[in-house]
Enzyme design. Structure first.
Site, PDB file in Angstrom:
ATOM      1  CE1 TYR A   1     120.469 153.720  35.513  1.00 43.79           C
ATOM      2  CE2 TYR A   1     119.565 152.590  33.753  1.00 43.79           C
ATOM      3  CZ  TYR A   1     119.356 153.440  34.549  1.00 43.79           C
ATOM      4  OH  TYR A   1     118.060 153.879  34.885  1.00 43.79           O
TER       5      TYR A   1
ATOM      6  CE  LYS B   1     114.775 153.443  34.730  1.00 43.54           C
ATOM      7  NZ  LYS B   1     113.474 153.862  35.258  1.00 43.54           N
TER       8      LYS B   1
ATOM      9  CG  LEU C   1     107.720 153.110  40.773  1.00 49.67           C
ATOM     10  CD1 LEU C   1     108.068 151.690  40.924  1.00 49.67           C
ATOM     11  CD2 LEU C   1     106.277 153.436  41.221  1.00 49.67           C
TER      12      LEU C   1
ATOM     13  CB  ALA D   1     118.372 147.869  41.046  1.00 48.20           C
TER      14      ALA D   1
ATOM     15  CB  ILE E   1     118.329 164.452  38.376  1.00 50.11           C
ATOM     16  CG1 ILE E   1     117.999 164.990  37.010  1.00 50.11           C
ATOM     17  CG2 ILE E   1     118.053 165.403  39.291  1.00 50.11           C
ATOM     18  CD1 ILE E   1     116.522 165.337  36.728  1.00 50.11           C
ATOM     19  NE  ARG E   2     124.649 163.748  44.881  1.00 49.04           N
ATOM     20  CZ  ARG E   2     125.407 164.120  45.936  1.00 49.04           C
ATOM     21  NH1 ARG E   2     125.765 165.328  45.716  1.00 49.04           N
ATOM     22  NH2 ARG E   2     125.354 163.255  46.864  1.00 49.04           N
ATOM     23  CB  THR E   3     117.269 161.449  42.945  1.00 51.43           C
ATOM     24  OG1 THR E   3     117.393 160.196  42.159  1.00 51.43           O
ATOM     25  CG2 THR E   3     116.658 162.490  41.926  1.00 51.43           C
ATOM     26  CG  LEU E   4     116.675 157.715  48.533  1.00 50.63           C
ATOM     27  CD1 LEU E   4     117.985 158.272  49.244  1.00 50.63           C
ATOM     28  CD2 LEU E   4     115.405 157.727  49.074  1.00 50.63           C
TER      29      LEU E   4
ATOM     30  CG  ASN F   1     105.852 147.916  48.238  1.00 50.89           C
ATOM     31  OD1 ASN F   1     106.286 147.633  47.047  1.00 50.89           O
ATOM     32  ND2 ASN F   1     106.491 147.213  49.360  1.00 50.89           N
ATOM     33  CB  VAL F   2     104.810 148.691  42.707  1.00 50.49           C
ATOM     34  CG1 VAL F   2     104.347 150.017  42.253  1.00 50.49           C
ATOM     35  CG2 VAL F   2     106.247 148.475  42.616  1.00 50.49           C
TER      36      VAL F   2
HETATM   37  N1  LIG Z   1     117.765 160.579  38.925  1.00 49.87           N
HETATM   38  C1  LIG Z   1     118.153 160.302  37.751  1.00 49.87           C
HETATM   39  O1  LIG Z   1     119.188 160.440  37.105  1.00 49.87           O
HETATM   40  C2  LIG Z   1     117.406 159.501  36.772  1.00 49.87           C
HETATM   41  C3  LIG Z   1     117.369 159.647  35.208  1.00 49.87           C
HETATM   42  C4  LIG Z   1     116.556 158.929  34.288  1.00 49.87           C
HETATM   43  C5  LIG Z   1     115.370 158.161  34.914  1.00 49.87           C
HETATM   44  N2  LIG Z   1     115.099 158.351  36.321  1.00 49.87           N
HETATM   45  C6  LIG Z   1     114.030 157.503  36.757  1.00 49.87           C
HETATM   46  O2  LIG Z   1     112.990 158.369  37.431  1.00 49.87           O
HETATM   47  C7  LIG Z   1     112.310 157.724  38.506  1.00 49.87           C
HETATM   48  C8  LIG Z   1     112.363 158.308  39.658  1.00 49.87           C
HETATM   49  O3  LIG Z   1     113.855 158.146  40.187  1.00 49.87           O
HETATM   50  P1  LIG Z   1     114.490 159.291  40.986  1.00 49.87           P
HETATM   51  O4  LIG Z   1     115.665 159.469  40.555  1.00 49.87           O
HETATM   52  O5  LIG Z   1     113.633 160.748  40.932  1.00 49.87           O
HETATM   53  O6  LIG Z   1     114.583 158.955  42.304  1.00 49.87           O
HETATM   54  P2  LIG Z   1     113.827 158.751  43.632  1.00 49.87           P
HETATM   55  O7  LIG Z   1     114.463 158.225  44.661  1.00 49.87           O
HETATM   56  O8  LIG Z   1     113.291 160.275  44.024  1.00 49.87           O
HETATM   57  O9  LIG Z   1     112.274 158.078  43.309  1.00 49.87           O
HETATM   58  C9  LIG Z   1     112.424 156.671  43.364  1.00 49.87           C
HETATM   59  C10 LIG Z   1     111.005 156.103  43.932  1.00 49.87           C
HETATM   60  O10 LIG Z   1     111.045 154.825  43.768  1.00 49.87           O
HETATM   61  C11 LIG Z   1     110.016 154.383  44.848  1.00 49.87           C
HETATM   62  N3  LIG Z   1     109.786 153.059  45.016  1.00 49.87           N
HETATM   63  C12 LIG Z   1     111.018 152.063  45.310  1.00 49.87           C
HETATM   64  N4  LIG Z   1     110.178 150.963  45.348  1.00 49.87           N
HETATM   65  C13 LIG Z   1     109.064 150.873  45.290  1.00 49.87           C
HETATM   66  C14 LIG Z   1     108.241 150.115  45.542  1.00 49.87           C
HETATM   67  N5  LIG Z   1     108.396 148.712  45.717  1.00 49.87           N
HETATM   68  N6  LIG Z   1     106.866 150.525  45.387  1.00 49.87           N
HETATM   69  C15 LIG Z   1     106.581 151.846  45.300  1.00 49.87           C
HETATM   70  N7  LIG Z   1     107.527 152.688  44.962  1.00 49.87           N
HETATM   71  C16 LIG Z   1     108.823 152.358  44.997  1.00 49.87           C
HETATM   72  C17 LIG Z   1     110.750 155.229  46.098  1.00 49.87           C
HETATM   73  O11 LIG Z   1     109.875 155.237  46.998  1.00 49.87           O
HETATM   74  C18 LIG Z   1     111.089 156.492  45.369  1.00 49.87           C
HETATM   75  O12 LIG Z   1     110.139 157.441  45.523  1.00 49.87           O
HETATM   76  C19 LIG Z   1     112.924 156.337  38.267  1.00 49.87           C
HETATM   77  O13 LIG Z   1     111.963 155.410  37.391  1.00 49.87           O
HETATM   78  C20 LIG Z   1     114.208 156.622  37.668  1.00 49.87           C
HETATM   79  O14 LIG Z   1     114.898 155.311  37.234  1.00 49.87           O
HETATM   80  C21 LIG Z   1     115.956 158.701  37.122  1.00 49.87           C
END
Ligand SMILES: NC(=O)c1ccc[n+]([C@@H]2O[C@H](COP(=O)([O-])OP(=O)(O)OC[C@H]3O[C@@H](n4cnc5c(N)ncnc54)[C@H](O)[C@@H]3O)[C@@H](O)[C@H]2O)c1
Length: 231
Positions: free
Chosen positions: A131, A138, A68, A71, A167-170, A40-41
């Site tokens: 956003y 960012k 990671l 928000a 991309i759809r992610t958590l 955990n950062v």
């Molecule tokens: N999904 C998109 O559309 C998209 C587009 C551009 C950039 N991103 C970036 O990609 C990266 C990964 O996101 P994602 O979309 O794959 O979603 P994701 O939910 O798979 O990944 C986000 C990760 O952040 C981790 N995280 C959150 N708080 C944390 C903490 N305190 N300590 C350690 N880890 C923590 C979560 O456990 C999770 O694994 C992020 O930086 C996101 O902004 C995503």
């Protein structure tokens, strides 16, 4: 990375019930990681102990992937001016500061040079609906890439960002209207689609390989070309 022969260490965000550990563990099992650690950062001691274990087990690190962000959901829709001080701090602490924090922890282990890659999004340089605070985070992240590239260049460590299309992610499900964003990209981007996680991973593998040895401090768009469009 796995396909390219990297020996992987994976970290996860621990929670009280161990749900994330289980979920991430199952997900990465096929990649056969040689390290699987909580990190955990927001917890300095945990970051220190994570890198302590990495140092003990591997002695050296070549690559750091910073993937990671966080928000509060209420700060990812509505009016940006309503972002709370605490929400702003959390978003920038987790999503922006953590890059410098982890890069600083990895640097002493990158004794033979290295490559650091972080994940960004277009909201850093353009106003993207909803956003909000994450766009500010960012922007700070991409600036951090440039400052870290200068600092670490003397040690032959390269630092770059990938700006990925939606991309759809958590994490992205927390951003208001993410599906509309994806549909918009499918209509407008030169490739008329959004990107896949594999395409983002492939670009990361390139940025971490010798094929990109002359590239540092950059933001590489992996977004089906969307960033170039004006209308
Ligand atoms: N999904 C998109 O559309 C998209 C587009 C551009 C950039 N991103 C970036 O990609 C990266 C990964 O996101 P994602 O979309 O794959 O979603 P994701 O939910 O798979 O990944 C986000 C990760 O952040 C981790 N995280 C959150 N708080 C944390 C903490 N305190 N300590 C350690 N880890 C923590 C979560 O456990 C999770 O694994 C992020 O930086 C996101 O902004 C995503």
């Amino acid at each position: 990375m796995h396909k390219a022969g990297a020996n992987l260490g994976i970290t996860y965000l621990p929670d009280e019930k161990g749900k994330m550990e289980k979920k991430v563990g199952e997900l990465v099992e096929p990649l056969n990681p040689s390290l699987f650690l909580p990190c955990n950062v927001q917890d300095d001691e945990q970051v220190q102990s994570t890198f302590g274990v990495i140092g003990d087990k591997w002695g050296r690190v070549d690559i750091l992937i910073h993937c990671l962000a966080f928000a509060q959901k209420q700060d990812l829709s509505g009016n940006f001016s309503q972002t709370s001080r605490a929400g702003f701090q959390t978003a920038l602490e987790v999503s922006t500061y953590s890059l410098a924090q982890l890069a600083g922890a990895a640097k002493p282990l990158m004794t033979e040079g290295g490559s650091i890659v972080t994940l960004s999004y277009l909201g850093s340089i353009r106003a993207i609906p909803n956003y909000n605070v994450m766009g500010v985070a960012k922007a700070g992240l991409e600036a951090s890439v440039r400052y870290l590239a200068v600092e670490m260049g003397t040690q032959n460590i390269r630092v770059n960002a990938i700006s990925a299309g939606p991309i759809r992610t958590l994490a992205s499900s927390a951003v208001g209207g993410i599906l509309d964003m994806i549909h918009h990209v499918e209509e407008v981007a030169p490739l008329h689609r959004t990107v896949t996680q594999l395409e983002v991973g492939n670009a990361a593998a390139f940025l971490c390989s010798d094929l990109s040895s002359g590239i540092t401090g950059q933001v590489l768009y992996v977004d089906a070309g969307y960033e170039i469009m004006g209308m």
